[in-house]
Scaffold this motif. Structure first.
Motif, PDB file in Angstrom:
ATOM      1  N   ASN A  74       0.863  -1.192   0.091  1.00 53.49           N
ATOM      2  CA  ASN A  74      -0.237  -0.055  -0.009  1.00 53.49           C
ATOM      3  C   ASN A  74       0.845   1.176   0.117  1.00 53.49           C
ATOM      4  O   ASN A  74       1.456   1.607   0.974  1.00 53.49           O
ATOM      5  CB  ASN A  74      -0.963  -0.003   1.201  1.00 53.49           C
ATOM      6  CG  ASN A  74      -1.854   1.201   1.241  1.00 53.49           C
ATOM      7  OD1 ASN A  74      -1.915   2.028   0.409  1.00 53.49           O
ATOM      8  ND2 ASN A  74      -2.280   1.409   2.734  1.00 53.49           N
ATOM      9  N   PRO A  75       0.953   1.783  -1.158  1.00 52.42           N
ATOM     10  CA  PRO A  75       1.845   3.057  -1.321  1.00 52.42           C
ATOM     11  C   PRO A  75       1.294   4.403  -0.605  1.00 52.42           C
ATOM     12  O   PRO A  75       1.845   5.535  -0.756  1.00 52.42           O
ATOM     13  CB  PRO A  75       2.336   3.173  -2.657  1.00 52.42           C
ATOM     14  CG  PRO A  75       0.979   2.754  -3.330  1.00 52.42           C
ATOM     15  CD  PRO A  75       0.507   1.356  -2.499  1.00 52.42           C
ATOM     16  N   GLY A  76       0.040   4.179  -0.226  1.00 55.28           N
ATOM     17  CA  GLY A  76      -0.690   5.305   0.440  1.00 55.28           C
ATOM     18  C   GLY A  76      -1.469   6.343  -0.458  1.00 55.28           C
ATOM     19  O   GLY A  76      -2.076   7.401  -0.255  1.00 55.28           O
ATOM     20  N   ASP A  77      -1.406   6.066  -1.934  1.00 53.62           N
ATOM     21  CA  ASP A  77      -1.940   7.078  -2.787  1.00 53.62           C
ATOM     22  C   ASP A  77      -3.541   6.370  -3.141  1.00 53.62           C
ATOM     23  O   ASP A  77      -3.866   6.865  -4.421  1.00 53.62           O
ATOM     24  CB  ASP A  77      -1.300   7.335  -3.749  1.00 53.62           C
ATOM     25  CG  ASP A  77      -0.584   5.928  -4.794  1.00 53.62           C
ATOM     26  OD1 ASP A  77      -1.104   4.978  -4.303  1.00 53.62           O
ATOM     27  OD2 ASP A  77       0.300   6.259  -5.371  1.00 53.62           O
ATOM     28  N   GLY A  78      -4.006   5.400  -2.682  1.00 53.98           N
ATOM     29  CA  GLY A  78      -5.140   4.640  -3.266  1.00 53.98           C
ATOM     30  C   GLY A  78      -4.861   3.798  -4.135  1.00 53.98           C
ATOM     31  O   GLY A  78      -5.879   2.740  -4.304  1.00 53.98           O
ATOM     32  N   ARG A  79      -3.662   3.252  -4.530  1.00 51.63           N
ATOM     33  CA  ARG A  79      -3.591   2.060  -5.203  1.00 51.63           C
ATOM     34  C   ARG A  79      -2.816   0.943  -4.412  1.00 51.63           C
ATOM     35  O   ARG A  79      -2.448   1.151  -3.199  1.00 51.63           O
ATOM     36  CB  ARG A  79      -2.623   2.563  -6.421  1.00 51.63           C
ATOM     37  CG  ARG A  79      -2.811   3.312  -7.425  1.00 51.63           C
ATOM     38  CD  ARG A  79      -1.631   3.909  -8.309  1.00 51.63           C
ATOM     39  NE  ARG A  79      -0.739   4.392  -7.589  1.00 51.63           N
ATOM     40  CZ  ARG A  79       0.534   4.812  -8.275  1.00 51.63           C
ATOM     41  NH1 ARG A  79       0.890   4.403  -9.351  1.00 51.63           N
ATOM     42  NH2 ARG A  79       1.535   5.302  -7.455  1.00 51.63           N
ATOM     43  N   VAL A  80      -3.312  -0.245  -5.006  1.00 54.38           N
ATOM     44  CA  VAL A  80      -2.528  -1.353  -4.014  1.00 54.38           C
ATOM     45  C   VAL A  80      -1.803  -2.376  -5.104  1.00 54.38           C
ATOM     46  O   VAL A  80      -2.326  -2.391  -6.127  1.00 54.38           O
ATOM     47  CB  VAL A  80      -3.699  -2.133  -3.508  1.00 54.38           C
ATOM     48  CG1 VAL A  80      -3.199  -3.410  -2.596  1.00 54.38           C
ATOM     49  CG2 VAL A  80      -4.577  -1.287  -2.333  1.00 54.38           C
ATOM     50  N   PHE A  81      -0.568  -2.545  -4.655  1.00 53.80           N
ATOM     51  CA  PHE A  81       0.217  -3.415  -5.500  1.00 53.80           C
ATOM     52  C   PHE A  81       0.456  -4.890  -4.908  1.00 53.80           C
ATOM     53  O   PHE A  81       0.507  -4.875  -3.866  1.00 53.80           O
ATOM     54  CB  PHE A  81       1.424  -2.957  -5.838  1.00 53.80           C
ATOM     55  CG  PHE A  81       1.312  -1.610  -6.709  1.00 53.80           C
ATOM     56  CD1 PHE A  81       1.228  -1.560  -8.186  1.00 53.80           C
ATOM     57  CD2 PHE A  81       1.661  -0.262  -6.228  1.00 53.80           C
ATOM     58  CE1 PHE A  81       1.216  -0.361  -8.763  1.00 53.80           C
ATOM     59  CE2 PHE A  81       1.580   0.710  -6.639  1.00 53.80           C
ATOM     60  CZ  PHE A  81       1.343   0.819  -8.204  1.00 53.80           C
ATOM     61  N   GLY A  82       0.602  -5.688  -5.894  1.00 56.04           N
ATOM     62  CA  GLY A  82       0.986  -7.251  -5.493  1.00 56.04           C
ATOM     63  C   GLY A  82       2.294  -7.559  -5.955  1.00 56.04           C
ATOM     64  O   GLY A  82       2.628  -7.189  -7.123  1.00 56.04           O
ATOM     65  N   VAL A  83       2.942  -8.211  -5.175  1.00 54.73           N
ATOM     66  CA  VAL A  83       4.356  -8.693  -5.627  1.00 54.73           C
ATOM     67  C   VAL A  83       4.579 -10.198  -5.100  1.00 54.73           C
ATOM     68  O   VAL A  83       3.830 -10.784  -4.621  1.00 54.73           O
ATOM     69  CB  VAL A  83       5.478  -7.842  -4.809  1.00 54.73           C
ATOM     70  CG1 VAL A  83       5.475  -6.413  -5.327  1.00 54.73           C
ATOM     71  CG2 VAL A  83       5.365  -7.848  -3.491  1.00 54.73           C
TER      72      VAL A  83
END
Length: 264
Positions: free
Chosen positions: A168-177
């Protein structure tokens, strides 16, 4: 976040150090080109540990294939990723995602809470005992970004969606790795995002899966076979067809552990 593909592909790759908690050889580094620099993750093929259920030396390709499918869906679940040469040979290079610092009272998108205290706007996954034998509940946020990720994991057959693989980078986006163990022809879905099992998948996400299924039947599928096998491509198409037929988030399989371990 806009990163020039040329920077990832052609920038000079320097290593800062190894991420010792990773099961495979994983390094933090940076790429630099024409005065621009970006922090990256680098996973050389030579650092991959053999697995009994995946062909040797294919995890980096699967990471890239996951990115390619994420982009084809238009979801950008996976950070910019590619295959390229590096200091330790060919491997996967992926843009590093810095997570936002949590403020007072904030929690991660996947968390453990005392049993019976699932916060509003969250969904419970399972109940268990923690290391001190306290009853707890595994929970995750009930939001659109995680719903996309859950459907994405079902499409690519992700066998390792730990809580720590949700960024969660905190800008509304969510990334999976960490998508090295994806696209197996057998059902391998293991995830902490089971909170919607059996619920209807939002219509917009199904439209995107339908569009992907059409692409997989054509030239895009042929391109994907440069990264995964034809049998795995067929299985991916079948998973898309199942999602479109049922219109619901999948249930855990009885033939395979539903939760990765450790879960974080």
């Amino acid at each position: 976040m806009m990163t020039d593909p040329d920077l990832l592909a052609h920038g000079e790759l320097s290593l800062h150090g190894r991420l010792v908690a990773a099961s495979n050889g994983t390094y933090q580094g940076s790429v630099s080109l024409d005065g621009e620099t970006a922090t990256v993750v680098y996973k050389p093929v030579e650092g991959e540990r053999p697995l009994w259920d995946f062909p040797d030396g294919t995890l980096a390709q699967r990471e890239f294939a996951a990115y390619v499918v994420s982009e084809a869906l238009g979801w950008s679940v996976v950070p910019p990723t590619l295959l390229r040469d590096g200091p330790l040979g060919e491997g996967m290079v992926q843009l590093w995602i810095d997570e936002a610092e949590l403020g007072p009272g904030e929690t991660e998108l996947v968390d453990i809470v005392p049993q019976g205290r699932v916060p509003k706007g969250w969904v419970g996954v399972l109940e268990a005992l923690d290391g001190r034998h306290n009853p707890v509940t595994l929970v995750h946020a009930d939001n659109d970004a995680l719903k996309r990720m859950a459907v994405f994991d079902a499409v690519v057959n992700n066998a390792d969606r730990k809580g720590g693989h949700v960024l969660n980078p905190g800008d509304g986006r969510v990334f999976g790795v960490d998508h090295g163990v994806t696209f197996n022809a057998d059902d391998k879905l293991r995830t902490v995002l089971w909170g919607w099992a059996g619920d209807p998948i939002p219509a917009g996400l199904l439209d995107d899966v339908r569009r992907l299924a059409d692409q997989l039947a054509g030239g895009f599928g042929q391109q994907l076979c440069e990264l995964i096998t034809t049998v795995e491509l067929t299985a991916t198409r079948e998973r898309c067809a199942t999602l479109l037929k049922t219109g619901t988030f999948p249930y855990p399989s009885d033939d395979w552990p539903a939760i990765p371990w450790p879960a974080f």
